[in-house]
Design an enzyme around this catalytic site. Structure first.
Site, PDB file in Angstrom:
ATOM      1  N   TYR A  43       1.029  -0.986   0.073  1.00 53.54           N
ATOM      2  CA  TYR A  43       0.180  -0.502   0.002  1.00 53.54           C
ATOM      3  C   TYR A  43       0.586   1.393  -0.251  1.00 53.54           C
ATOM      4  CZ  TYR A  43      -3.232   3.605   1.430  1.00 53.54           C
ATOM      5  OH  TYR A  43      -4.242   4.685   1.545  1.00 53.54           O
ATOM      6  N   LYS A  49       1.368   4.652  -2.940  1.00 53.91           N
ATOM      7  CA  LYS A  49       1.241   5.624  -3.125  1.00 53.91           C
ATOM      8  C   LYS A  49       2.138   6.506  -3.455  1.00 53.91           C
ATOM      9  CE  LYS A  49      -3.874   5.514  -1.543  1.00 53.91           C
ATOM     10  NZ  LYS A  49      -4.096   6.367  -2.934  1.00 53.91           N
TER      11      LYS A  49
END
Length: 248
Positions: free
Chosen positions: A158, A162
């Protein structure tokens, strides 16, 4: 917020059926925008978003599908151009997360997160730019995460996705700025919906204890700030990273 801040702006928002995505749809609609949103699975949540938006303004356009599916994305932009004929703002908000340590992470887990969070943003930006380049104006806002900006305990895939989205923002802003198109990146902190509701209490308390404002953020306040970021009041910002995390 001024009801004319985004008056008559045509704004697709990915991942708009719940959480921050729904708050973005609502805030933009209250500011006068025409809304289209995507979602992947939860039909009832999507209907809830529609009902909330219909109480504010015109009925939104709604698209169900995987943001990482190029054929689905192409159809969405064909429909948007046919219906609207223009495109002013794109918000790349759709994202998935899994709380998994790397040692237990399957290749498919990595691919799913990267496909949704990075490839999906690329496909939607590509689709939006075909219209924005002709118009010689537009704004793309990529929704990041404090998990890629601060040293916190965030799942590796994750956080990596990002961080990649931040790189996409930088490069794309440099490429399309000459055409009057802005591309920016907004990284919220822990919020009162989404991951903020799924984390155990001790993790939320850890965040609050380290945060200068001593609280989690509200999706509505982040969405209101996002509406200003893509409005005509914000005329000289592109390639920028804005972190809204309460002072972590």
């Amino acid at each position: 917020m001024s009801v004319s801040l985004l008056e008559n702006q045509h704004c697709p928002i990915t991942g708009g059926s719940k959480g921050l995505g729904r708050a973005l749809c609502v805030a933009f609609a209250k500011a006068g925008a025409k809304i289209a949103f995507t979602y992947s699975r939860n039909d009832e949540a999507a209907r809830d978003t529609i009902r909330e938006l219909e109480a504010i303004s015109d009925a939104p356009l709604m698209f169900k599908g995987d943001v990482a599916d190029s054929q689905s994305t192409d159809r969405i932009f064909q429909d948007l151009e046919k219906t609207w004929g223009r495109l002013d703002v794109l918000v790349n908000n759709a994202a998935v997360n899994q709380v998994l340590p790397v040692a237990l992470m399957a290749e498919s887990d990595w691919d799913h997160v990267m496909d949704t969070n990075v490839k999906g943003a690329f496909l939607f930006a590509r689709g939006a730019l075909k219209c924005m380049l002709r118009q010689k104006r537009g704004h793309i806002l990529n929704i990041g995460s404090f998990g890629a900006e601060r040293v916190v305990e965030a799942p590796v895939h994750y956080a990596a996705s990002k961080a990649a989205l931040r790189g996409l923002t930088d490069s794309l802003a440099a490429e399309v700025g000459r055409y009057g198109i802005a591309v920016n990146y907004l990284a919220p902190g822990l919020l009162d919906q989404g991951m903020g509701k799924r984390l155990p209490d001790h993790r939320v308390n850890d965040y609050v204890s380290q945060c200068a404002l001593r609280r989690v953020g509200g999706v509505a306040e982040v969405a209101q700030f996002a509406a200003w970021m893509v409005s005509s009041e914000n005329t000289f910002m592109t390639g920028s990273k804005v972190v809204v995390d309460g002072g972590l």
